[in-house]
Design an enzyme around this catalytic site. Sequence first.
Site, PDB file in Angstrom:
ATOM      1  N   THR A  50       9.037   1.106   0.141  1.00  0.00           N
ATOM      2  CA  THR A  50       7.988   1.325  -0.855  1.00  0.00           C
ATOM      3  C   THR A  50       7.902   2.826  -1.121  1.00  0.00           C
ATOM      4  OG1 THR A  50       6.328   1.489   0.874  1.00  0.00           O
ATOM      5  CG2 THR A  50       6.662  -0.675  -0.089  1.00  0.00           C
ATOM      6  N   GLU A  64       7.513  -5.243  -2.669  1.00  0.00           N
ATOM      7  CA  GLU A  64       7.324  -6.387  -1.765  1.00  0.00           C
ATOM      8  C   GLU A  64       7.611  -7.724  -2.428  1.00  0.00           C
ATOM      9  OE1 GLU A  64       5.423  -3.767  -2.089  1.00  0.00           O
ATOM     10  OE2 GLU A  64       4.341  -3.260  -0.260  1.00  0.00           O
ATOM     11  N   TRP A  98     -18.088  -2.002 -10.222  1.00  0.00           N
ATOM     12  CA  TRP A  98     -16.743  -1.452 -10.298  1.00  0.00           C
ATOM     13  C   TRP A  98     -16.423  -1.032 -11.723  1.00  0.00           C
ATOM     14  CZ3 TRP A  98     -13.257  -5.370  -7.155  1.00  0.00           C
ATOM     15  CH2 TRP A  98     -13.577  -5.230  -5.793  1.00  0.00           C
TER      16      TRP A  98
HETATM   17  P1  AMP Z   1       6.124  -0.435  -6.534  1.00  0.00           P
HETATM   18  O1  AMP Z   1       6.248  -1.167  -5.270  1.00  0.00           O
HETATM   19  O2  AMP Z   1       6.358   1.042  -6.397  1.00  0.00           O
HETATM   20  O3  AMP Z   1       6.931  -1.027  -7.616  1.00  0.00           O
HETATM   21  O4  AMP Z   1       4.596  -0.529  -6.993  1.00  0.00           O
HETATM   22  C1  AMP Z   1       3.945  -1.763  -7.153  1.00  0.00           C
HETATM   23  C2  AMP Z   1       2.627  -1.547  -7.829  1.00  0.00           C
HETATM   24  O5  AMP Z   1       2.806  -1.136  -9.172  1.00  0.00           O
HETATM   25  C3  AMP Z   1       1.793  -2.800  -7.945  1.00  0.00           C
HETATM   26  O6  AMP Z   1       1.135  -3.120  -6.753  1.00  0.00           O
HETATM   27  C4  AMP Z   1       0.831  -2.423  -9.063  1.00  0.00           C
HETATM   28  O7  AMP Z   1      -0.236  -1.639  -8.578  1.00  0.00           O
HETATM   29  C5  AMP Z   1       1.679  -1.567  -9.956  1.00  0.00           C
HETATM   30  N1  AMP Z   1       2.130  -2.367 -11.110  1.00  0.00           N
HETATM   31  C6  AMP Z   1       3.317  -2.948 -11.285  1.00  0.00           C
HETATM   32  N2  AMP Z   1       3.376  -3.564 -12.478  1.00  0.00           N
HETATM   33  C7  AMP Z   1       2.175  -3.378 -13.079  1.00  0.00           C
HETATM   34  C8  AMP Z   1       1.590  -3.783 -14.320  1.00  0.00           C
HETATM   35  N3  AMP Z   1       2.265  -4.470 -15.239  1.00  0.00           N
HETATM   36  N4  AMP Z   1       0.318  -3.411 -14.566  1.00  0.00           N
HETATM   37  C9  AMP Z   1      -0.386  -2.691 -13.673  1.00  0.00           C
HETATM   38  N5  AMP Z   1       0.112  -2.278 -12.495  1.00  0.00           N
HETATM   39  C10 AMP Z   1       1.374  -2.613 -12.192  1.00  0.00           C
END
Ligand code: AMP
Length: 547
Positions: A189, A334, A446
Amino acid sequence: MIPSTMQDFPLDVAAILRHGARVHGGSECVTWTGGGEPHRATFAEVAANAGRLAGALARLGVRPGARVATFCWNNQEHLEAYFAVPAMGAVLHTLNIRLFPEQLAHIVNHADDQVVIVDDTLVPLLARVVDRLPAVEAFVVVGDGDAGPLEANPNGAPVMRYHELLAAEEPDHPWPAVDERSAASLCYTSGTTGDPKGVVYSHRSTFLHAMAVLSASLVGITEADRVLAIVPMFHVNAWGLPYGAFLSGATLHMPGPFLQPEHLTEFIARERSTLSSAVPTIWSAILAYGETRELDLSSLRGGTSGGAAAPRVLLERFEERYGLRIIQGWGMTETSPLGGMAFPPPGVEPGTPEDVDWRMKSGRVAPGVEMRIVDADGAELPWDGTAVGEIEVRGPWITGSYHRDPAPEKFHDGWLRTGDIGTIDGRGYFQITDRVKDVIKSGGEWISSVELENHLMAHPAVAEAAVIGVPDPRWDERPLACVVLREDGEATAEELAAFLRDKVARWQVPEYWTFLDEVPKTTVGKFYKGPLRKMHADGAFKVERTG
Ligand code: AMP
């Protein structure tokens, strides 16, 4: 009970490779070279090189289960490693080339990477940590560029050339039988909060996810597509596009290091890309580039945006200017990553505001994935489109733990706690309103930072906006809007607050404002709010107050 009569056929990466090589051997991987003629290889050639690479790695002592890392851009050789490493039973670890040196060294050592394959242009970046990688036994350099800085590694690990190694091997590697539940690849991550955590994909999860990429409910790529993979191959397996391409026969367009809008748009125009996938900041950069010149994006039949919420203006402007419908998707490292894509339901007319409303959803639950939302006590909330809770998911391509770190706090009765907050409606459309850590808690209510950002970025003078919660003696937290104005844009905090007043409840309108040159970004180009909070706490920027 009667036994099933179905064959117990393993779902593995070698099966994806065989299919692409045999059925779609003429499809291509096209790597952009920055101008001039791109480099082309057919899937048959990629597969033959994957066989040679596996032979070379085996000769270097890579055994089943060993980790082989890549430190590469999106290019043909990276694709070859995507197949060779898992198909030979080893584990592909895609390293994020933009990590800080400490984090990079940490994850190479945490994963116990035995061999690192590195693009010559990235040698200087890797060399910064080369004295901190005791377990690495060999470096394999792609290209003819200077590899000297790696030679200085204290282990005396040999530094070899990718193409020389491959030249000595046979293309037909005997792929071993692997257990479909064994590890195929590993991705950490981004670690924007704490140390990065390793997610280990199995052959089975990789195969099933690649099939899902083909499904029209998700990306729906076919042999007729030419897919520009802007999303890096170190960002969650380039969202499944490489494996999806080999299963479907779609041609892959690989931008290499050329991620600037002028290169991406020239690539699209010249090679007639039909689909492209990127984070919203890249799409926004393309849009901004197109404001001062004519772009030919006519070959694109669609685009996907994920990794962060896409601002509404982005979807609207691409449609208005280029007739391009961008579909948003949601996922995480994940979740392999596809957890849902926001295709509007049938009967919605493309190009209408209603169509954009649907595409502003974060996604619709992907086939194969189960989702729920829960309150702070872990109780399930209704799918009514209004109840807000933390999103939890489970499924065959959702992680159930982390590499050498069970992290029980991240799981709840077998479901992954995503750390994302949102709503879900009766048809499985979900809307992420915030990260748990980003939501602004004001007077017991919120406030969605994502919603405020989205409205602000629709203001004609605003290029970027990130909203964070800052301590407030009366309300606990209040929103602080960090705004980047367009070069030719002018707006005061008062004007922007007034602009928001008919769009969100009055108490949600920020009264704290700051104007910045840019919003900090994560290694994969998302808004990065941690540094903004720190800058605010340190008094590093001037804050204005509106009435
Ligand atoms: P990563 O593991 O770096 O790809 O990050 C994952 C995170 O990106 C998710 O838990 C979300 O918080 C954010 N994310 C991914 N896609 C979206 C989306 N379409 N809209 C809002 N947040 C997103």
